[in-house]
Write an enzyme that holds these catalytic residues in place. Structure first.
Site, PDB file in Angstrom:
ATOM      1  N   TYR A  97       0.852  -1.192   0.000  1.00 21.85           N
ATOM      2  CA  TYR A  97       0.000   0.000   0.000  1.00 21.85           C
ATOM      3  C   TYR A  97       0.884   1.237   0.000  1.00 21.85           C
ATOM      4  CZ  TYR A  97      -3.496   3.441   1.295  1.00 21.85           C
ATOM      5  OH  TYR A  97      -4.314   4.541   1.306  1.00 21.85           O
ATOM      6  N   HIS A 157       0.568  12.427   7.032  1.00 25.00           N
ATOM      7  CA  HIS A 157      -0.660  11.643   7.118  1.00 25.00           C
ATOM      8  C   HIS A 157      -0.336  10.425   7.965  1.00 25.00           C
ATOM      9  CE1 HIS A 157      -3.837   8.894   4.999  1.00 25.00           C
ATOM     10  NE2 HIS A 157      -4.252   9.315   6.191  1.00 25.00           N
TER      11      HIS A 157
END
Length: 295
Positions: A97, A157
């Site tokens: 990912y 993030h």
């Protein structure tokens, strides 16, 4: 004459208030080719991004690089009064990912001075020393029109399940940037997942960014940066450090931008864009610069 002078002063105040520099951070929720081909979503994104002089985009999942390029090209066609460029990080994430950070900015307003991808510590990606799932992407701009000329932004993030450790580790990132670029004036921004189920009152006490009074959290715990009506969480934050950076922020300007209400969208329509609202803050312009160059 006195009345004319008063009107001129009032006019300049209004002019300069409207000419503040807006910095934004927006988790666009899995932005890639699918969203870039959705005309309705793209039209809303253009409206949002054209409000910002500089915007940190997060959760960019664009392995071919075409979606962001298309977005910025469209933005330049949409807002012809400005010229936009973008700067992207490497693809970041553990295992398969991956995400990118992307800064979209008006290059007729800001000039890029430097960039720095915070390094991944050596290891297999599961070692405890590897705190970040997506290492911060840090940029430095020269801003001739604002009171503060040197803008350093740390974009982050966090991984939700590890949010508190990552937020705490941003203190170490700040210390490194302070040493590297010799500046105290720094803005930390992005989807920190700094609310609701991802944080605890006990845990906050050990987070250095919260305990050190030199850091000001401009987006408060009581604000809502989520689109869904059933949630009320201040996931997305803007944090500033340094006397010049703090004094340069326009009081009360830091807030989420509720594009659902502003653009009269249903919740379903808004969620096609993102499940987050952008957060934004304004920096004070230099009055003398404006008088010399814009009047």
């Amino acid at each position: 004459m006195r009345k004319l002078l008063l009107l001129l002063v009032l006019g300049l105040c209004v002019f300069n208030a409207a000419q503040s520099l807006k910095i934004c951070a927006f988790n666009v929720q899995s932005f890639g080719e699918a969203k870039s081909h959705n005309k309705k979503v793209m039209s809303i994104l253009l409206k949002i991004l054209s409000r910002c002089d500089l915007c940190l985009i997060q959760e960019v999942r664009d392995s071919k690089g075409k979606a962001i390029q298309s977005l910025v090209n469209s933005l330049n066609r949409y807002d012809k009064s400005n010229s936009y460029l973008y700067l992207q990080s490497e693809r970041l994430g553990r295992k398969t990912y991956k995400e990118q950070y992307v800064y979209i900015y008006r290059d007729n307003v800001l000039k890029l001075k430097d960039q720095y991808q915070y390094p991944k510590l050596e290891g297999d990606g599961t070692n405890e020393t590897n705190v970040f799932s997506r290492e911060p992407f840090i940029v430095r701009f020269h801003s001739p029109t604002t009171l503060i000329k040197d803008l350093v932004l740390i974009g982050q993030h966090t991984c939700p399940k590890n949010a508190m450790k990552e937020i705490d580790e941003l203190y170490t990132v700040f210390k490194g940037i302070h040493k590297k670029w010799k500046t105290e004036n720094v803005m930390i921004l992005g989807d920190l997942n700094a609310a609701c189920n991802y944080v605890t009152l006990k845990g906050w006490r050990s987070v250095r960014l919260r305990g050190d009074p030199r850091f000001q959290w401009l987006i408060g715990d009581d604000q809502d940066t989520t689109v869904r009506e059933k949630t009320h969480c201040a996931y997305d934050r803007i944090i500033v450090h340094g006397p010049e950076m703090i004094s340069s922020t326009v009081p009360g300007s830091a807030q989420p931008f509720n594009f659902k209400e502003n653009f009269h969208l249903t919740e379903e329509e808004a969620l096609e864009v993102s499940d987050h609202f952008p957060v934004e803050v304004e920096l004070k312009r230099n009055h003398r610069y404006l008088l010399r160059h814009e009047l």
